[in-house]
Design an enzyme around this catalytic site. Structure first.
Site, PDB file in Angstrom:
ATOM      1  N   ASP B  98       0.859  -1.179   0.000  1.00 53.63           N
ATOM      2  CA  ASP B  98       0.000   0.000   0.000  1.00 53.63           C
ATOM      3  C   ASP B  98       0.903   1.238   0.000  1.00 53.63           C
ATOM      4  O   ASP B  98       2.123   1.128   0.103  1.00 53.63           O
ATOM      5  CB  ASP B  98      -0.960  -0.026   1.194  1.00 53.63           C
ATOM      6  CG  ASP B  98      -0.237   0.039   2.532  1.00 53.63           C
ATOM      7  OD1 ASP B  98       1.003   0.219   2.559  1.00 53.63           O
ATOM      8  OD2 ASP B  98      -0.898  -0.106   3.571  1.00 53.63           O
ATOM      9  N   CYS B 349      -7.429 -28.389  10.342  1.00 49.55           N
ATOM     10  CA  CYS B 349      -8.651 -29.197  10.461  1.00 49.55           C
ATOM     11  C   CYS B 349      -8.383 -30.673  10.216  1.00 49.55           C
ATOM     12  O   CYS B 349      -9.108 -31.522  10.725  1.00 49.55           O
ATOM     13  CB  CYS B 349      -9.706 -28.671   9.495  1.00 49.55           C
ATOM     14  SG  CYS B 349     -10.320 -27.040   9.995  1.00 49.55           S
TER      15      CYS B 349
END
Lengths: 408, 408
Positions: B98, B349
């Site tokens: 940015d 997971c």
């Protein structure tokens, strides 16, 4: 009779020796361990900042968990319901838990010792708790490590001889109580076939991780190690060793060291105590040390060691390398494009520069702690690999020398 | 002429469309990016707690770095000497920085804006600094991201129309100054063949990581994107878009949103602004959003997005799953042996239970932040994969429908 039963759960095979040093293979219900071994400390069921797959990649074969901390968080019952530490952590390799004795000893102001056991206050919320040999065993059975430790009193340093003797005697009585409780409850381990049968009567769940665990042989359970105390007194150490060995454990630890005594004294006590421990059983020196020290003790015949040093130092930016200790926060590394340790093949040294590690540390980035820990652990494990190799080479050299000797 | 030169550094190919949504391929000097893409935020040259190889495994194709933070630590000159962010981080894939405008805007009390630029105080030590369009470009060239952003003023919300117009006009003037500075210094990027030649005159080192970088084509350099401002005023947004496009950038961002306005207004401004951005250039919506929002904006025709939400929320124990948001600290998960998200294939997971993640978080373990971040990023990247897939399926369905229509 008892020894036969124990043999199911743990086996120790010495494969090479060189002087007092030996290379062995310790077989547990959760896999084999090449000894001498360094056991990374995973206090709260995690080696701080390092995922389990990275530990596997590093070649970690056994982890240490701290009973005191796990008893407080998440609590023994929760761990037991998750299939023990192996299930909770999703770690299929071996685990050892300490007895909680040393941790409680470290609480200082917060504990009160009696023949029965130790009353202590939680460092988290000040709540009152009690550990006896029996309850410490119950906790360790619930945590479900492959190797668990007798409940002992870690004698403070310095201490009068009479105080050391009294403390040692109590540790011996506690060892007997630990053994007795363990013998009566060893089938309660939260993994393995014994539990699968026993569990059906309760509403206990066997978590999916434990169910997948093919490594656990039928009838295998935990093994309880005895701990030698006796302060800095060689005579009391000898007596503690002989009387502990008489009780008959499948492995023996040397406790009560690294409590503030000079390093030369540590070494002297280790060396003299090792003489009285049986050669065919694993010997575990608790809570040491620097890379140089663990190599030294391994060559003296110690088979197992653990220490928070590599992981704790990493989180403070202190890194062990083949070129000495590095404090990565120093400005001299700010634009140093070389790897942390040019002789290290770990995933940190293969990929990142000192400049990057320095930037991460100086910027207080989480990744600094992760990467630093991975490297330090790698360095410790590599150190032990090198020690094993040197012992094996020593034996081979002796073998070759003997073979080339002219026959009489 | 200018556009031809730009084409060397970045290419954008639209491969499928469905309504306003499109799937494309953005080619940068450091690899290809499938769009719509979510860019994880690596503020200080690190996605907090996640090693680069895990980001690669997650399929991250482009990272965002914050110029303001990197300018303060480790400083542009250090990054430049390390071969830019790619060299410092050892990251061979694309990076976007940015302009520092939004970060400085967030400092509130600590900044002073004039036509020249912004004077601001460091949040670290209070030291005074100045960013102009020129110095912000110089900083971003030194950081060496593949895509850099024009220096803009992020208009506060709410604001009077005249204030919004004046701010927008200044952003347009700053865009022109940014472009002019960039055109004059684009060969100073600290990687690629241009630098290899230019560097020999200085004592500059090309770090080993940059040297190994085979991906960078000859002549390739950075690309500067323009930023549309104009507050919450559709008319001013339109004017800002048209005048920014007139300057001719290889890509366009929509800035100044997610500054406190209601979500419906964000969406309205995004949708109306997109109409005025050329269809053949990438469109980047800065600083959004939730998983639902990024999917929604992608289907509206946004190609690139970034947000701290997945990483920051993870560190606070807030986890995005296919079954909704989960606050992992809750006691209900203490003995929950199921995976965090049964529909997620990420390494967290696949291996760990909710009970373990809950324990790590409740115990303030470092690993909680690491694992939570990996999962949330995986969830965001999966969301974008699903969006791309649905756009592709939509196009195919339309294609099939058209083919099966009887010929006239």
């Amino acid at each position: 009779m008892r020894l036969e039963f124990l043999a199911v759960s743990i086996q120790f095979q010495i494969e090479a020796t060189n002087g007092p040093g030996r290379v062995g293979r310790l077989t547990t219900p959760h896999g084999e361990i090449e000894t001498p071994v360094f056991m990374p400390v995973g206090t709260l069921a995690s080696v701080k900042g390092v995922p389990q797959d990275v530990l596997e990649e590093l070649g970690v074969q056994i982890l240490l968990g701290n009973t005191y901390h796990l008893y407080l968080r998440p609590g023994v019952e929760t761990v037991r319901r998750m299939g023990g530490l192996h299930g909770l952590m999703s770690w299929d390799r071996a685990i050892l838990t300490d007895s909680g004795g040393f941790q409680v000893f470290s609480l200082n102001e917060l504990r009160k010792v009696s023949e029965d056991g130790v009353t202590f206050r939680s460092h988290l919320d000040g709540s009152s708790h009690f550990f006896s040999p029996e309850s410490a065993m119950a906790a360790q059975i619930g945590l479900g490590a492959d190797i668990i430790m007798a409940f002992d009193e870690c004698t403070e340093y310095p201490a009068e001889r009479e105080r050391v003797r009294a403390s040692m005697e109590m540790t011996l009585r506690w060892a007997e109580r630990s053994r007795k409780y363990f013998e009566g409850h060893r089938n309660e381990v939260p993994w393995g076939s014994s539990q699968l049968a026993a569990g059906s009567s309760q509403e206990m769940q066997i978590p999916r991780f434990a169910r997948d665990d093919k490594a656990v042989e039928e009838g295998a359970t935990q093994s309880l190690f005895g701990i030698v105390q006796g302060g800095m007194d060689r005579e009391l150490r000898r007596e503690s060793a002989l009387r502990t060995v008489e009780m008959g454990f499948p492995g023996y630890a040397i406790g009560g060291l690294s409590v503030g005594e000079p390093r030369a004294l540590t070494r002297e006590i280790v060396e003299s105590t090792l003489e009285y421990l049986p050669a065919d059983k694993p010997r575990y020196l608790m809570g040491v040390g620097t890379p140089e020290e663990i190599a030294e003790y391994a060559l003296l015949g110690v088979d197992m060691m653990d220490c928070v040093l590599p992981t704790r130092a990493a989180r403070h930016g202190l890194l062990f390398t083949s070129q000495g200790k590095i404090s990565i926060k120093q400005a001299q590394y700010a634009q140093d494009e070389s790897p942390l340790d040019p002789n290290c093949g770990c995933r940190v040294c293969r990929r990142y520069s000192r400049a990057y590690l320095r930037h991460l540390y100086a910027s207080n980035e989480l990744l600094a702690q992760v990467l630093n820990t991975v490297h330090n652990l790698s360095y410790y494990l590599d150190t032990m690999r090198a020690v094993r190799h040197s012992i094996q080479l020593g034996e081979r050299a002796r073998f070759l020398a003997e073979r080339s000797r002219p026959k009489p």
